[in-house]
Design an enzyme around this catalytic site. Sequence first.
Site, PDB file in Angstrom:
ATOM      1  N   CYS A 159      25.533  26.265  13.515  1.00 32.84           N
ATOM      2  CA  CYS A 159      25.546  26.080  14.969  1.00 32.84           C
ATOM      3  C   CYS A 159      24.258  26.630  15.550  1.00 32.84           C
ATOM      4  O   CYS A 159      23.849  27.744  15.213  1.00 32.84           O
ATOM      5  CB  CYS A 159      26.747  26.816  15.568  1.00 32.84           C
ATOM      6  SG  CYS A 159      26.846  26.643  17.358  1.00 32.84           S
ATOM      7  N   LEU A 160      23.640  25.861  16.437  1.00 28.15           N
ATOM      8  CA  LEU A 160      22.390  26.306  17.051  1.00 28.15           C
ATOM      9  C   LEU A 160      22.590  27.578  17.871  1.00 28.15           C
ATOM     10  O   LEU A 160      21.644  28.330  18.084  1.00 28.15           O
ATOM     11  CB  LEU A 160      21.831  25.195  17.950  1.00 28.15           C
ATOM     12  CG  LEU A 160      21.381  23.911  17.219  1.00 28.15           C
ATOM     13  CD1 LEU A 160      21.108  22.807  18.228  1.00 28.15           C
ATOM     14  CD2 LEU A 160      20.149  24.172  16.362  1.00 28.15           C
ATOM     15  N   GLN A 201      25.847  25.040  25.593  1.00 24.90           N
ATOM     16  CA  GLN A 201      24.772  25.629  24.785  1.00 24.90           C
ATOM     17  C   GLN A 201      23.451  25.708  25.538  1.00 24.90           C
ATOM     18  O   GLN A 201      22.503  26.330  25.054  1.00 24.90           O
ATOM     19  CB  GLN A 201      24.578  24.829  23.493  1.00 24.90           C
ATOM     20  CG  GLN A 201      25.768  24.924  22.541  1.00 24.90           C
ATOM     21  CD  GLN A 201      25.507  24.159  21.265  1.00 24.90           C
ATOM     22  OE1 GLN A 201      25.683  22.961  21.218  1.00 24.90           O
ATOM     23  NE2 GLN A 201      25.065  24.861  20.218  1.00 24.90           N
ATOM     24  N   HIS A 206      33.071  19.607  16.223  1.00 26.13           N
ATOM     25  CA  HIS A 206      32.284  20.820  16.472  1.00 26.13           C
ATOM     26  C   HIS A 206      31.867  20.886  17.947  1.00 26.13           C
ATOM     27  O   HIS A 206      32.004  21.927  18.608  1.00 26.13           O
ATOM     28  CB  HIS A 206      31.048  20.813  15.559  1.00 26.13           C
ATOM     29  CG  HIS A 206      30.127  21.978  15.748  1.00 26.13           C
ATOM     30  ND1 HIS A 206      29.964  22.962  14.787  1.00 26.13           N
ATOM     31  CD2 HIS A 206      29.321  22.331  16.786  1.00 26.13           C
ATOM     32  CE1 HIS A 206      29.095  23.864  15.247  1.00 26.13           C
ATOM     33  NE2 HIS A 206      28.688  23.503  16.451  1.00 26.13           N
ATOM     34  N   GLU A 207      31.379  19.745  18.470  1.00 25.29           N
ATOM     35  CA  GLU A 207      30.909  19.731  19.857  1.00 25.29           C
ATOM     36  C   GLU A 207      32.076  19.855  20.837  1.00 25.29           C
ATOM     37  O   GLU A 207      31.950  20.525  21.867  1.00 25.29           O
ATOM     38  CB  GLU A 207      30.094  18.466  20.131  1.00 25.29           C
ATOM     39  CG  GLU A 207      28.856  18.282  19.238  1.00 25.29           C
ATOM     40  CD  GLU A 207      27.944  19.495  19.197  1.00 25.29           C
ATOM     41  OE1 GLU A 207      27.824  20.209  20.213  1.00 25.29           O
ATOM     42  OE2 GLU A 207      27.348  19.747  18.128  1.00 25.29           O
ATOM     43  N   GLY A 230      23.750  17.904  17.075  1.00 26.06           N
ATOM     44  CA  GLY A 230      24.575  17.815  18.266  1.00 26.06           C
ATOM     45  C   GLY A 230      24.245  18.971  19.191  1.00 26.06           C
ATOM     46  O   GLY A 230      23.716  19.999  18.757  1.00 26.06           O
ATOM     47  N   HIS A 232      32.899  23.314  21.418  1.00 27.69           N
ATOM     48  CA  HIS A 232      32.029  23.994  22.394  1.00 27.69           C
ATOM     49  C   HIS A 232      32.557  23.822  23.816  1.00 27.69           C
ATOM     50  O   HIS A 232      32.456  24.738  24.633  1.00 27.69           O
ATOM     51  CB  HIS A 232      30.604  23.446  22.323  1.00 27.69           C
ATOM     52  CG  HIS A 232      29.758  24.069  21.252  1.00 27.69           C
ATOM     53  ND1 HIS A 232      29.488  25.416  21.211  1.00 27.69           N
ATOM     54  CD2 HIS A 232      29.118  23.526  20.182  1.00 27.69           C
ATOM     55  CE1 HIS A 232      28.714  25.677  20.160  1.00 27.69           C
ATOM     56  NE2 HIS A 232      28.476  24.558  19.515  1.00 27.69           N
TER      57      HIS A 232
HETATM   58 ZN   LIG Z   1      27.465  24.521  17.766  1.00 29.19          ZN
END
Ligand SMILES: [Zn+2]
Length: 182
Positions: free
Chosen positions: A113-114, A55, A155-156, A50, A159
């Site tokens: 998480c990226l 991000q 999770h998204e 995702g 963000h």
């Molecule tokens: Zn993330």
Amino acid sequence: MPKRPIVREPDPVLHKSATPIPVEDIGAPDIQALIADMKATLAAAEDGVGLAAPQVGQSVRLFLVSAEAEAIDRRGAESSDERDAKRDWHHYVFINPRFTKRSRQKRELAEGCLSVPGMVGVVPRSEKVFIEWWDEYGQRHARGYSKFFARVLQHEMDHLDGMLILDRARDLVRPSAHDAHG
Ligand SMILES: [Zn+2]
């Protein structure tokens, strides 16, 4: 479709509540370019399932979820060792998403998480969610999701609300090579 650099903690854009995209702007060239670039960025990210617009530095209410999340559900989220080889996964686009329901029943699972590389947090998430959103063609949708896909959605969505796993994790654990990140 150029990739965009992934913003990492502690960039302040990750801690801001993102702005809704006016529905009439969904077809606008800058939004369509952002979606295309985010798809390229997510496709190139190792272990990414995702990606949210903040991000890549854009504080708007838009995120992508890879169809790989569905494949993980078919297989079982815990058997991440058997992760499929990287494929050209379809990316679902969620614009101005909103949860209309979240199950009280929660489940804990390690999540990466990226934007927080090198960390995996054990995060409790609702097992099931009901979500409404607009897609990249300006179509409205509403449906329920469960299990890992529901986890990725939460999770998204975090963000878009300026929340990271660092704010949610009950526990921080060492990452394994095959954890799926968003
Ligand atoms: Zn993330």
